[in-house]
Design a protein around this motif. Structure first.
Motif, PDB file in Angstrom:
ATOM      1  N   ALA A 105       0.941  -1.260  -0.071  1.00 36.49           N
ATOM      2  CA  ALA A 105      -0.178   0.075  -0.038  1.00 36.49           C
ATOM      3  C   ALA A 105       0.989   1.352   0.160  1.00 36.49           C
ATOM      4  O   ALA A 105       1.818   1.336   0.726  1.00 36.49           O
ATOM      5  N   PRO A 106       0.495   2.156  -0.873  1.00 40.90           N
ATOM      6  CA  PRO A 106       1.439   3.449  -1.066  1.00 40.90           C
ATOM      7  C   PRO A 106       1.137   4.559   0.041  1.00 40.90           C
ATOM      8  O   PRO A 106       0.183   4.502   0.715  1.00 40.90           O
ATOM      9  N   VAL A 107       2.300   4.941   0.440  1.00 36.60           N
ATOM     10  CA  VAL A 107       2.207   6.132   1.558  1.00 36.60           C
ATOM     11  C   VAL A 107       2.676   7.355   0.675  1.00 36.60           C
ATOM     12  O   VAL A 107       3.993   7.334   0.506  1.00 36.60           O
ATOM     13  N   CYS A 108       2.014   8.259   0.101  1.00 36.49           N
ATOM     14  CA  CYS A 108       2.555   9.338  -0.845  1.00 36.49           C
ATOM     15  C   CYS A 108       1.480  10.281  -0.476  1.00 36.49           C
ATOM     16  O   CYS A 108       0.279  10.468  -0.605  1.00 36.49           O
ATOM     17  N   GLU A 109       2.261  11.812  -0.650  1.00 35.65           N
ATOM     18  CA  GLU A 109       1.157  12.847  -0.409  1.00 35.65           C
ATOM     19  C   GLU A 109       0.161  13.043  -1.765  1.00 35.65           C
ATOM     20  O   GLU A 109      -1.097  13.625  -1.604  1.00 35.65           O
ATOM     21  N   ASN A 110       0.559  12.435  -2.998  1.00 35.04           N
ATOM     22  CA  ASN A 110      -0.657  12.726  -3.873  1.00 35.04           C
ATOM     23  C   ASN A 110      -1.395  11.475  -4.252  1.00 35.04           C
ATOM     24  O   ASN A 110      -1.900  11.523  -5.206  1.00 35.04           O
ATOM     25  N   VAL A 111      -1.428  10.660  -3.239  1.00 37.04           N
ATOM     26  CA  VAL A 111      -2.240   9.516  -3.034  1.00 37.04           C
ATOM     27  C   VAL A 111      -3.125   9.599  -1.955  1.00 37.04           C
ATOM     28  O   VAL A 111      -2.692   9.686  -0.911  1.00 37.04           O
ATOM     29  N   TRP A 112      -4.319   9.703  -2.170  1.00 42.24           N
ATOM     30  CA  TRP A 112      -5.255   9.518  -0.978  1.00 42.24           C
ATOM     31  C   TRP A 112      -6.218   8.478  -1.282  1.00 42.24           C
ATOM     32  O   TRP A 112      -6.530   7.618  -2.342  1.00 42.24           O
ATOM     33  N   GLU A 113      -6.911   7.913  -0.021  1.00 42.06           N
ATOM     34  CA  GLU A 113      -7.930   6.910  -0.049  1.00 42.06           C
ATOM     35  C   GLU A 113      -9.319   7.380  -0.137  1.00 42.06           C
ATOM     36  O   GLU A 113      -9.519   8.381   0.476  1.00 42.06           O
ATOM     37  N   SER A 114     -10.280   6.824  -0.953  1.00 38.93           N
ATOM     38  CA  SER A 114     -11.740   7.094  -1.084  1.00 38.93           C
ATOM     39  C   SER A 114     -12.314   5.916  -0.375  1.00 38.93           C
ATOM     40  O   SER A 114     -12.232   4.666  -0.742  1.00 38.93           O
ATOM     41  N   SER A 115     -13.023   6.219   0.958  1.00 36.41           N
ATOM     42  CA  SER A 115     -13.450   4.823   1.715  1.00 36.41           C
ATOM     43  C   SER A 115     -14.985   5.538   1.964  1.00 36.41           C
ATOM     44  O   SER A 115     -15.318   6.762   1.821  1.00 36.41           O
ATOM     45  N   ARG A 116     -15.954   4.611   2.383  1.00 36.88           N
ATOM     46  CA  ARG A 116     -17.057   4.888   2.788  1.00 36.88           C
ATOM     47  C   ARG A 116     -17.969   5.490   1.905  1.00 36.88           C
ATOM     48  O   ARG A 116     -18.941   6.112   2.062  1.00 36.88           O
ATOM     49  N   LEU A 117     -17.922   5.181   0.394  1.00 34.93           N
ATOM     50  CA  LEU A 117     -18.499   5.589  -0.604  1.00 34.93           C
ATOM     51  C   LEU A 117     -19.899   5.000  -0.680  1.00 34.93           C
ATOM     52  O   LEU A 117     -20.010   3.771  -0.345  1.00 34.93           O
ATOM     53  N   PHE A 118     -20.912   5.752  -0.741  1.00 31.32           N
ATOM     54  CA  PHE A 118     -22.475   5.394  -0.437  1.00 31.32           C
ATOM     55  C   PHE A 118     -23.394   6.307  -1.489  1.00 31.32           C
ATOM     56  O   PHE A 118     -23.131   7.474  -1.318  1.00 31.32           O
ATOM     57  N   VAL A 119     -24.236   5.676  -1.690  1.00 34.27           N
ATOM     58  CA  VAL A 119     -25.674   6.345  -2.172  1.00 34.27           C
ATOM     59  C   VAL A 119     -26.866   6.054  -1.227  1.00 34.27           C
ATOM     60  O   VAL A 119     -26.977   4.485  -1.008  1.00 34.27           O
ATOM     61  N   SER A 120     -27.256   6.812  -0.675  1.00 34.36           N
ATOM     62  CA  SER A 120     -28.371   6.460   0.494  1.00 34.36           C
ATOM     63  C   SER A 120     -29.339   5.403  -0.184  1.00 34.36           C
ATOM     64  O   SER A 120     -29.792   5.711  -1.075  1.00 34.36           O
ATOM     65  N   HIS A 121     -29.838   4.546   0.642  1.00 39.72           N
ATOM     66  CA  HIS A 121     -30.691   3.462   0.210  1.00 39.72           C
ATOM     67  C   HIS A 121     -31.927   4.036  -0.176  1.00 39.72           C
ATOM     68  O   HIS A 121     -32.728   3.407  -0.850  1.00 39.72           O
ATOM     69  N   ASP A 122     -32.563   5.187   0.329  1.00 37.66           N
ATOM     70  CA  ASP A 122     -33.735   5.538  -0.092  1.00 37.66           C
ATOM     71  C   ASP A 122     -34.036   6.547  -1.208  1.00 37.66           C
ATOM     72  O   ASP A 122     -34.797   6.986  -1.716  1.00 37.66           O
ATOM     73  N   VAL A 123     -32.644   6.685  -2.022  1.00 45.53           N
ATOM     74  CA  VAL A 123     -32.688   7.412  -3.016  1.00 45.53           C
ATOM     75  C   VAL A 123     -33.478   6.499  -4.394  1.00 45.53           C
ATOM     76  O   VAL A 123     -32.902   5.344  -4.327  1.00 45.53           O
TER      77      VAL A 123
END
Length: 196
Positions: A105-123
């Motif tokens: 897994a990278p550790v780098c200033e220009n690499v970020w993690e995207s997590s907990r991506l969701f669309v609400s169930h009631d959409v």
């Protein structure tokens, strides 16, 4: 439909939006998906919801959360934790297999993690694609504004079906793995060509 990128520096300007986003996460991840996650006061949270992170939220004019996502720098560190994908690889998370990446897994200033991506169930189903596209576009914009040329994310392995529709260059970074009955895969979202 609006998008807002929240941080610990600006969340006080947006009323209940941060709390509403954590409530929407709880409703989906704990209420609907039945995941065993921390919760308090009707909100889902974890060790990565720190001042180092940012939260991209798609919402309506009344602050009702339609979708959301968390961005965490891969350089983050809080006690023994860094970011979710790296911590899973190090064996710190018992719910995600440690073999989720082909490489370290990278550790780098220009690499970020995207997590907990969701669309609400009631959409409603007829709005989900548009809300999801809005979230991914806002996530890309927020990541670029933070200096990220790349985001790693653990997604449903059906990502090749929709990546092109939202205009994001995505590459598999690990094998397809079953997690709680769903096929998932770590993917890199490349934003380098869009950086100015």
């Amino acid at each position: 439909m609006q998008t807002t990128t929240l941080s610990f520096e600006n969340m006080h300007h947006h009323g209940e939006l941060f709390a509403n986003m954590l409530r929407a996460r709880r409703e989906l991840f704990i209420g609907h998906n039945k995941w065993d996650l921390p919760e308090a006061m009707g909100m889902e949270y974890d060790q990565y919801d720190t001042p180092a992170s940012r939260w991209v939220v798609v919402h309506d004019d009344l602050g009702r959360v339609l979708a959301g996502n968390r961005l965490t720098p891969t350089t983050a560190k809080c006690g023994i934790y860094t970011y979710m994908i790296r911590d899973a690889q190090k064996g710190l998370l018992d719910t995600i297999p440690s073999h989720l990446l082909y490489e370290e897994a990278p550790v780098c200033e220009n690499v970020w993690e995207s997590s907990r991506l969701f669309v609400s169930h009631d959409v409603p189903a007829n709005r989900r694609r548009r809300v999801h596209a809005q979230l991914v576009l806002a996530l890309a914009s927020a990541a670029r504004n933070l200096g990220a040329s790349q985001c790693l994310t653990l997604l449903n392995a059906n990502w090749p079906r929709w990546a092109g529709r939202v205009g994001v260059d995505m590459t598999a970074m690990g094998p397809v793995m079953e997690i709680e009955g769903v096929n998932n895969q770590v993917v890199s979202m490349n934003f380098a060509s869009n950086l100015h």
